[in-house]
Design a protein around this motif. Sequence first.
Motif, PDB file in Angstrom:
ATOM      1  N   ILE A  65       0.923  -1.196   0.022  1.00  0.00           N
ATOM      2  CA  ILE A  65      -0.066  -0.057  -0.015  1.00  0.00           C
ATOM      3  C   ILE A  65       0.967   1.216   0.123  1.00  0.00           C
ATOM      4  CG2 ILE A  65      -1.671   1.256   1.246  1.00  0.00           C
ATOM      5  CD1 ILE A  65      -2.595  -1.446   2.313  1.00  0.00           C
ATOM      6  N   LEU A  66       0.753   1.922  -1.122  1.00  0.00           N
ATOM      7  CA  LEU A  66       1.816   3.091  -1.328  1.00  0.00           C
ATOM      8  C   LEU A  66       1.427   4.259  -0.280  1.00  0.00           C
ATOM      9  CD1 LEU A  66       2.528   3.430  -5.100  1.00  0.00           C
ATOM     10  CD2 LEU A  66       3.886   1.993  -3.157  1.00  0.00           C
ATOM     11  N   SER A  67       0.204   4.345  -0.039  1.00  0.00           N
ATOM     12  CA  SER A  67      -0.012   5.618   0.767  1.00  0.00           C
ATOM     13  C   SER A  67       0.290   5.719   2.178  1.00  0.00           C
ATOM     14  CB  SER A  67      -1.734   5.620   0.846  1.00  0.00           C
ATOM     15  OG  SER A  67      -2.317   4.486   1.683  1.00  0.00           O
ATOM     16  N   ILE A  68       0.941   4.338   2.784  1.00  0.00           N
ATOM     17  CA  ILE A  68       1.494   4.422   3.992  1.00  0.00           C
ATOM     18  C   ILE A  68       2.830   4.232   3.905  1.00  0.00           C
ATOM     19  CG2 ILE A  68      -0.726   3.386   5.013  1.00  0.00           C
ATOM     20  CD1 ILE A  68       0.690   0.807   5.434  1.00  0.00           C
ATOM     21  N   ASN A  69       3.567   4.287   2.530  1.00  0.00           N
ATOM     22  CA  ASN A  69       5.022   4.209   2.536  1.00  0.00           C
ATOM     23  C   ASN A  69       5.633   5.470   1.944  1.00  0.00           C
ATOM     24  OD1 ASN A  69       5.943   1.070   3.265  1.00  0.00           O
ATOM     25  ND2 ASN A  69       4.053   1.122   2.273  1.00  0.00           N
ATOM     26  N   GLY A  70       6.900   5.856   2.346  1.00  0.00           N
ATOM     27  CA  GLY A  70       7.379   6.624   1.510  1.00  0.00           C
ATOM     28  C   GLY A  70       7.880   6.311   0.193  1.00  0.00           C
ATOM     29  N   MET A  71       7.907   7.087  -0.824  1.00  0.00           N
ATOM     30  CA  MET A  71       7.880   6.434  -2.010  1.00  0.00           C
ATOM     31  C   MET A  71       9.079   7.614  -2.955  1.00  0.00           C
ATOM     32  SD  MET A  71       6.565   3.923  -2.786  1.00  0.00           S
ATOM     33  CE  MET A  71       6.811   3.558  -4.573  1.00  0.00           C
ATOM     34  N   GLY A  72      10.062   6.980  -3.391  1.00  0.00           N
ATOM     35  CA  GLY A  72      11.002   7.937  -4.141  1.00  0.00           C
ATOM     36  C   GLY A  72      10.920   7.528  -5.810  1.00  0.00           C
ATOM     37  N   TRP A  73      11.572   8.601  -6.560  1.00  0.00           N
ATOM     38  CA  TRP A  73      11.910   8.435  -7.709  1.00  0.00           C
ATOM     39  C   TRP A  73      13.328   8.510  -7.877  1.00  0.00           C
ATOM     40  CZ3 TRP A  73       9.275   6.528 -12.006  1.00  0.00           C
ATOM     41  CH2 TRP A  73       7.702   6.522 -11.901  1.00  0.00           C
ATOM     42  N   TYR A  74      14.004   7.662  -8.441  1.00  0.00           N
ATOM     43  CA  TYR A  74      15.619   7.866  -8.754  1.00  0.00           C
ATOM     44  C   TYR A  74      16.013   7.590 -10.247  1.00  0.00           C
ATOM     45  CZ  TYR A  74      16.300   7.204  -3.885  1.00  0.00           C
ATOM     46  OH  TYR A  74      16.041   7.165  -2.584  1.00  0.00           O
ATOM     47  N   ARG A  75      17.076   7.949 -10.819  1.00  0.00           N
ATOM     48  CA  ARG A  75      17.375   7.742 -12.001  1.00  0.00           C
ATOM     49  C   ARG A  75      18.936   7.564 -12.268  1.00  0.00           C
ATOM     50  NH1 ARG A  75      17.020  14.231 -14.017  1.00  0.00           N
ATOM     51  NH2 ARG A  75      18.755  15.137 -13.102  1.00  0.00           N
ATOM     52  N   GLN A  76      19.099   6.924 -13.428  1.00  0.00           N
ATOM     53  CA  GLN A  76      20.660   6.436 -13.675  1.00  0.00           C
ATOM     54  C   GLN A  76      20.777   6.628 -15.060  1.00  0.00           C
ATOM     55  OE1 GLN A  76      21.351   2.319 -12.530  1.00  0.00           O
ATOM     56  NE2 GLN A  76      23.438   2.713 -12.612  1.00  0.00           N
ATOM     57  N   ALA A  77      21.598   7.758 -15.414  1.00  0.00           N
ATOM     58  CA  ALA A  77      22.201   7.875 -16.521  1.00  0.00           C
ATOM     59  C   ALA A  77      23.227   6.874 -17.128  1.00  0.00           C
ATOM     60  CB  ALA A  77      22.581   9.481 -16.776  1.00  0.00           C
ATOM     61  N   PRO A  78      23.555   6.886 -18.346  1.00  0.00           N
ATOM     62  CA  PRO A  78      24.419   5.842 -18.795  1.00  0.00           C
ATOM     63  C   PRO A  78      25.975   6.369 -18.243  1.00  0.00           C
ATOM     64  CG  PRO A  78      23.140   6.383 -20.562  1.00  0.00           C
ATOM     65  CD  PRO A  78      22.603   7.066 -19.532  1.00  0.00           C
ATOM     66  N   GLY A  79      26.708   5.107 -17.764  1.00  0.00           N
ATOM     67  CA  GLY A  79      27.937   5.582 -17.134  1.00  0.00           C
ATOM     68  C   GLY A  79      27.816   5.993 -15.792  1.00  0.00           C
ATOM     69  N   LYS A  80      26.557   6.549 -15.057  1.00  0.00           N
ATOM     70  CA  LYS A  80      26.817   7.237 -13.837  1.00  0.00           C
ATOM     71  C   LYS A  80      25.994   6.244 -12.852  1.00  0.00           C
ATOM     72  CE  LYS A  80      26.808  11.816 -15.759  1.00  0.00           C
ATOM     73  NZ  LYS A  80      26.245  13.385 -15.873  1.00  0.00           N
ATOM     74  N   GLN A  81      26.113   6.901 -11.531  1.00  0.00           N
ATOM     75  CA  GLN A  81      25.547   6.301 -10.539  1.00  0.00           C
ATOM     76  C   GLN A  81      23.933   6.398 -10.515  1.00  0.00           C
ATOM     77  OE1 GLN A  81      27.649   6.870  -6.977  1.00  0.00           O
ATOM     78  NE2 GLN A  81      28.856   5.027  -7.268  1.00  0.00           N
TER      79      GLN A  81
END
Length: 113
Positions: free
Chosen positions: A28-44
């Motif tokens: 259940i997402l409403s009770i959890n913290g949610m994040g967006w992350y990204r990864q570009a080529p060659g990067k963390q």
Amino acid sequence: QVQLVESGGGSVQAGGSLRLSCAASGIILSINGMGWYRQAPGKQREFVAYITGGGSTDYADSVEGRATISRDNAKNSVHLRMDSLKPEDTAVYYCHVLGTIHWGQGTQVTVSS
């Protein structure tokens, strides 16, 4: 079993917008913290934005003012709207349940100049 499925990525020109979505099952997402992350080529992989269970949000400096994270509790989903996209926003974007091992498979965003 927890599943996170991202969608909404694509190819856009600089200055354009995209709305990414992350649909969840098994949690259940409403009770959890949610994040967006990204990864570009060659990067963390890097942090983009998060929203807490209480609705507080935070953004990376690189997207501050251009990104909006939101949650649709009825659809058990989290969204990331990105405006004024730049070529340096090109990456695979992942959603993540904060504090857990749960990640989505990612959605590609490509911004051309």
